[in-house]
Enzyme design. Structure first.
Site, PDB file in Angstrom:
ATOM      1  N   GLU A  93      43.231  37.387  41.272  1.00  0.00           N
ATOM      2  CA  GLU A  93      43.963  37.820  40.085  1.00  0.00           C
ATOM      3  C   GLU A  93      45.454  37.749  40.402  1.00  0.00           C
ATOM      4  OE1 GLU A  93      43.806  41.494  36.975  1.00  0.00           O
ATOM      5  OE2 GLU A  93      44.479  41.976  39.001  1.00  0.00           O
ATOM      6  N   ARG A 144      48.979  38.637  39.607  1.00  0.00           N
ATOM      7  CA  ARG A 144      49.766  39.580  38.829  1.00  0.00           C
ATOM      8  C   ARG A 144      51.166  39.000  38.623  1.00  0.00           C
ATOM      9  NH1 ARG A 144      48.437  45.130  38.472  1.00  0.00           N
ATOM     10  NH2 ARG A 144      50.514  45.267  37.566  1.00  0.00           N
ATOM     11  N   ARG A 170      50.995  42.118  33.168  1.00  0.00           N
ATOM     12  CA  ARG A 170      50.725  43.461  32.682  1.00  0.00           C
ATOM     13  C   ARG A 170      51.950  44.147  32.068  1.00  0.00           C
ATOM     14  NH1 ARG A 170      46.128  43.921  31.901  1.00  0.00           N
ATOM     15  NH2 ARG A 170      45.200  44.047  33.964  1.00  0.00           N
ATOM     16  N   HIS A 204      43.523  50.337  29.919  1.00  0.00           N
ATOM     17  CA  HIS A 204      43.704  51.175  31.109  1.00  0.00           C
ATOM     18  C   HIS A 204      44.218  52.556  30.697  1.00  0.00           C
ATOM     19  CE1 HIS A 204      44.103  46.994  32.446  1.00  0.00           C
ATOM     20  NE2 HIS A 204      43.660  47.395  33.625  1.00  0.00           N
ATOM     21  N   LYS A 256      37.136  44.971  29.305  1.00  0.00           N
ATOM     22  CA  LYS A 256      37.470  45.702  30.529  1.00  0.00           C
ATOM     23  C   LYS A 256      38.050  47.062  30.169  1.00  0.00           C
ATOM     24  CE  LYS A 256      40.456  45.749  34.618  1.00  0.00           C
ATOM     25  NZ  LYS A 256      41.581  45.086  35.329  1.00  0.00           N
ATOM     26  N   ARG A 311      33.016  50.733  41.562  1.00  0.00           N
ATOM     27  CA  ARG A 311      33.376  49.332  41.797  1.00  0.00           C
ATOM     28  C   ARG A 311      32.245  48.590  42.504  1.00  0.00           C
ATOM     29  NH1 ARG A 311      39.002  48.635  41.189  1.00  0.00           N
ATOM     30  NH2 ARG A 311      40.115  50.606  40.872  1.00  0.00           N
ATOM     31  N   THR A 326      46.252  47.563  44.179  1.00  0.00           N
ATOM     32  CA  THR A 326      47.039  47.528  42.945  1.00  0.00           C
ATOM     33  C   THR A 326      46.542  48.538  41.927  1.00  0.00           C
ATOM     34  OG1 THR A 326      45.647  45.775  42.020  1.00  0.00           O
ATOM     35  CG2 THR A 326      47.585  45.095  43.277  1.00  0.00           C
ATOM     36  N   GLN A 347      40.759  51.218  44.908  1.00  0.00           N
ATOM     37  CA  GLN A 347      40.252  49.898  45.286  1.00  0.00           C
ATOM     38  C   GLN A 347      39.745  49.915  46.721  1.00  0.00           C
ATOM     39  OE1 GLN A 347      43.239  46.912  44.535  1.00  0.00           O
ATOM     40  NE2 GLN A 347      42.696  46.720  42.387  1.00  0.00           N
TER      41      GLN A 347
END
Length: 229
Positions: free
Chosen positions: A34, A36, A64, A119, A145, A182, A201, A205
């Site tokens: 991904e 960013r 983002r 989010h 998502k 996750r 990030t 995670q």
């Protein structure tokens, strides 16, 4: 056997660092990266295209917005233009649900697969509210998502309920409390889960090596997990 792909976000400020991280993450077993874009210093279309060409690996691009944890400094038109111009070079474009529908549609019309995302870094909404968000996202894009912050263990169960009821959906409970979601996402055949290559990030995670190890372990009985959801 589960088909969930492990994505690792690249959150670096310059092209050299991005390419160095990409090489490292690919070697360590990422299925998809991904990028960013908003992390880059003064990103522009030419630079982003060159980075994607050099990476030459399955990629999600994200630019983002600040309200959802992003850092892009330009206008909304500039933000979307970068995503549009680079969309034909990548596997997915992640675009926020709060984005104007005309911009979401313009990216979707390019033919790229879209991840429409939401989010909340403070709380977990009620399940009916999250289901409504996912429904809206799936009308607009290919994958829905939602990533939310739990304030209790019960909040993480809400995320599992979303995964159990919704196909083509990425649902994440953030922070240490929700980090297990996750991993468990793969048991629900979520298309993508996110791991860390080094610098996380998002809260909670898991590093790529631990994620790959856990995904290959039968650590929970799936039927027992979902029977009460």
């Amino acid at each position: 056997m589960f088909d969930t792909k492990i994505a690792i976000p690249i959150f670096q400020k310059d092209e050299h660092s991005v390419l160095k991280s990409a090489k490292d993450y690919i070697e360590r077993g990422a299925d998809i990266l991904e990028l960013r874009i908003d992390a880059l210093t003064n990103p522009n279309i030419k630079v982003v295209k060159h980075i994607i060409e050099e990476i030459n690996f399955p990629t999600i691009i994200t630019n983002r917005v600040k309200s959802e944890g992003g850092y892009f400094e330009g206008s909304e038109e500039e933000r979307i233009a970068i995503l549009q111009e680079c969309s034909e070079m990548v596997d997915y474009v992640d675009i926020e649900l709060q984005t104007e529908i005309k911009y979401i549609n313009s990216i979707k019309d390019s033919g790229v697969k879209t991840i429409v995302s939401f989010h909340d870094f403070e709380k977990t909404l009620a399940i009916d509210d999250l289901l409504a968000i996912v429904k809206c996202e799936k009308k607009l894009g290919d994958i829905a998502k939602v990533a939310v912050m739990p304030n209790s263990l019960e909040d993480t169960i809400i995320v599992l309920a979303i995964l159990s009821r919704c196909k083509d959906t990425i649902a994440i409970s953030m922070g240490e409390l929700g980090s297990y979601t996750r991993v468990i996402a793969s048991k629900f055949n979520s298309p993508i889960t996110f791991a860390s290559g080094g610098d996380a990030t998002a809260p909670g995670q898991i590093d790529i090596e631990t994620m790959k190890l856990l995904l290959n372990m039968e650590i929970l009985d799936y039927d027992e997990l979902i029977k009460d959801i």
